[in-house]
Design an enzyme around this catalytic site. Structure first.
Site, mmCIF file in Angstrom:
data_model
loop_
_atom_site.group_PDB
_atom_site.id
_atom_site.type_symbol
_atom_site.label_atom_id
_atom_site.label_comp_id
_atom_site.label_asym_id
_atom_site.label_seq_id
_atom_site.Cartn_x
_atom_site.Cartn_y
_atom_site.Cartn_z
ATOM 1 N N THR A 1 -1.856 5.652 2.032
ATOM 2 C CA THR A 1 -3.086 4.862 2.023
ATOM 3 C C THR A 1 -3.201 4.041 3.300
ATOM 4 O O THR A 1 -2.230 3.430 3.737
ATOM 5 C CB THR A 1 -3.119 3.922 0.804
ATOM 6 O OG1 THR A 1 -2.979 4.705 -0.391
ATOM 7 C CG2 THR A 1 -4.424 3.147 0.746
ATOM 8 N N HIS B 1 0.134 3.304 -7.806
ATOM 9 C CA HIS B 1 -0.726 4.499 -7.797
ATOM 10 C C HIS B 1 -1.912 4.370 -8.751
ATOM 11 O O HIS B 1 -2.451 5.379 -9.214
ATOM 12 C CB HIS B 1 0.078 5.754 -8.149
ATOM 13 C CG HIS B 1 1.125 6.096 -7.134
ATOM 14 N ND1 HIS B 1 2.036 7.117 -7.307
ATOM 15 C CD2 HIS B 1 1.422 5.546 -5.920
ATOM 16 C CE1 HIS B 1 2.843 7.186 -6.257
ATOM 17 N NE2 HIS B 1 2.479 6.237 -5.404
ATOM 18 N N LEU C 1 0.860 -1.180 0.000
ATOM 19 C CA LEU C 1 0.000 0.000 0.000
ATOM 20 C C LEU C 1 0.895 1.228 0.000
ATOM 21 O O LEU C 1 1.968 1.218 0.617
ATOM 22 C CB LEU C 1 -0.898 0.035 1.244
ATOM 23 C CG LEU C 1 -2.007 -1.010 1.381
ATOM 24 C CD1 LEU C 1 -2.728 -0.822 2.718
ATOM 25 C CD2 LEU C 1 -2.998 -0.919 0.230
ATOM 26 N N ASP C 2 0.449 2.288 -0.662
ATOM 27 C CA ASP C 2 1.181 3.543 -0.584
ATOM 28 C C ASP C 2 1.289 3.980 0.871
ATOM 29 O O ASP C 2 0.421 3.665 1.698
ATOM 30 C CB ASP C 2 0.450 4.647 -1.356
ATOM 31 C CG ASP C 2 0.411 4.384 -2.851
ATOM 32 O OD1 ASP C 2 1.180 3.531 -3.333
ATOM 33 O OD2 ASP C 2 -0.407 5.029 -3.528
ATOM 34 N N ARG C 3 2.315 4.740 1.176
ATOM 35 C CA ARG C 3 2.480 5.248 2.533
ATOM 36 C C ARG C 3 1.236 6.013 2.989
ATOM 37 O O ARG C 3 0.794 5.889 4.131
ATOM 38 C CB ARG C 3 3.691 6.185 2.595
ATOM 39 C CG ARG C 3 3.930 6.774 3.986
ATOM 40 C CD ARG C 3 4.952 7.891 3.956
ATOM 41 N NE ARG C 3 6.277 7.381 3.672
ATOM 42 C CZ ARG C 3 7.380 7.781 4.304
ATOM 43 N NH1 ARG C 3 7.302 8.680 5.258
ATOM 44 N NH2 ARG C 3 8.558 7.286 3.973
#
Length: 336
Positions: free
Chosen positions: A151, A251, A147-149
């Protein structure tokens, strides 16, 4: 006299030698065993061999020489241990332990908070993978998706090589099913649909760019497919959207929201029209409620075949507080 150290819930089950050398890395293994043999290092006032398993509430007596050694190491580093790469405190580990939503011999699943990096790297002091490895010192932690930081939501780690291989096939083979919820700035013209295009280098490519990129190995386009459904809206201003990604590109949801739908995710400083979003929030009187630097993207549900039992597992995470307050205020629907 040095006060004994009380073992925290996070450290329950760790062997004394690992615990000691983690806290006092400047002391060699040989010196550690000498402290045990001479009775300078004790657990619950008793002599120890060094391989004892520590439990929550145990009291470890540290000799002054070791305590002074640790203080000298911190001073030499220029401050607290947390100021160097991949270092974190016991309170950090305890906070992550409270985020666990499933833990068994093969996997551990977390409800990752926004702002925590999934994987360590240059300049990243705290990351989920390193902290999970510290929480489970007798397992080998593997990341099988990310997961993105920014998110928040569900992320699963494997606890052994066999589970990691099985889960990697699940995620790479697109048999794992994911559901995200997001608050968008603006309202998509179509209330539901499938976004199907190509991404490369953080961009959605046009058809001409796809053809050109196919001949450029450094910019190979990656197909990205996302189902979406608008669950609710504040007309002309905000929309509450369910995303179901069928591919897992970097993304992907952020680009599909901002470029394909023309409605960036609220709080997206990378792909969103940040100034425009802030102006809209201020004009609508919602700035105090929605303002801030949080990304309103949440990985809520994840279904996959368990690598140990072979059964389908469905995990559902609790929405973070900063999103829950907005959802309740706007009376938005949460899918069942």
């Amino acid at each position: 006299m040095i006060q004994p150290i009380k073992i925290s819930p996070t450290e329950d089950g760790v062997r004394l030698n690992r615990w000691f050398l983690r806290h006092y890395p400047g002391i060699s293994t040989g010196e550690f065993h000498k402290l045990c043999r001479t009775g300078q290092l004790r657990v619950n006032a008793g002599r120890c061999r060094g391989n004892e398993i520590l439990h929550e509430g145990d009291m470890v007596r540290i000799p002054p020489s070791a305590a002074h050694s640790k203080a000298g190491e911190a001073h030499a580093r220029g401050g607290a241990a947390g100021e160097s790469g991949n270092r974190f405190s016991l309170s950090d580990l305890e906070s992550l332990r409270k985020c666990i939503i499933r833990d068994d011999p093969d996997i551990v699943a977390f409800n990752k908070p926004a702002g925590l990096a999934t994987q360590g790297g240059t300049g990243i002091k705290k990351s989920l993978d390193k902290m999970a490895a510290a929480l489970f010192p007798y397992d080998t932690i593997f990341l099988v998706h990310r997961l993105d930081r920014e998110t928040s939501g569900i992320i699963v780690c494997a606890k052994n090589q066999k589970a990691a291989q099985a889960l990697a096939q699940e995620f790479q083979g697109k048999t794992a099913s994911k559901e995200y919820l997001a608050l968008l700035s603006g309202v998509p013209s179509a209330k539901s649909g499938i976004i199907d295009n190509f991404l490369a280098k953080g961009r959605v490519l046009s058809e001409e760019e796809v053809k050109d990129a196919e001949s450029d190995a450094g910019a190979r386009p990656r197909r990205a497919i996302t189902k979406y459904n608008v669950l609710g809206e504040l007309p002309g201003l905000l929309s509450w959207v369910q995303f179901i990604p069928l591919t897992g590109r970097t993304h992907q949801l952020r680009l599909h929201a901002s470029v394909s739908l023309g409605c960036p995710i609220v709080g997206d400083e990378l792909y969103g029209r940040a100034e425009s979003q802030r102006d809209e929030m201020r004009d609508s009187g919602l700035r105090s409620l929605i303002g801030g630097r949080h990304l309103f993207l949440f990985a809520r549900r994840l279904s996959f075949r368990h690598p140990g039992t072979g059964k389908i597992v469905t995990l559902v995470a609790e929405m973070p507080d900063f999103m829950q307050s907005v959802v309740r205020f706007l009376e938005l629907e949460i899918p069942k």
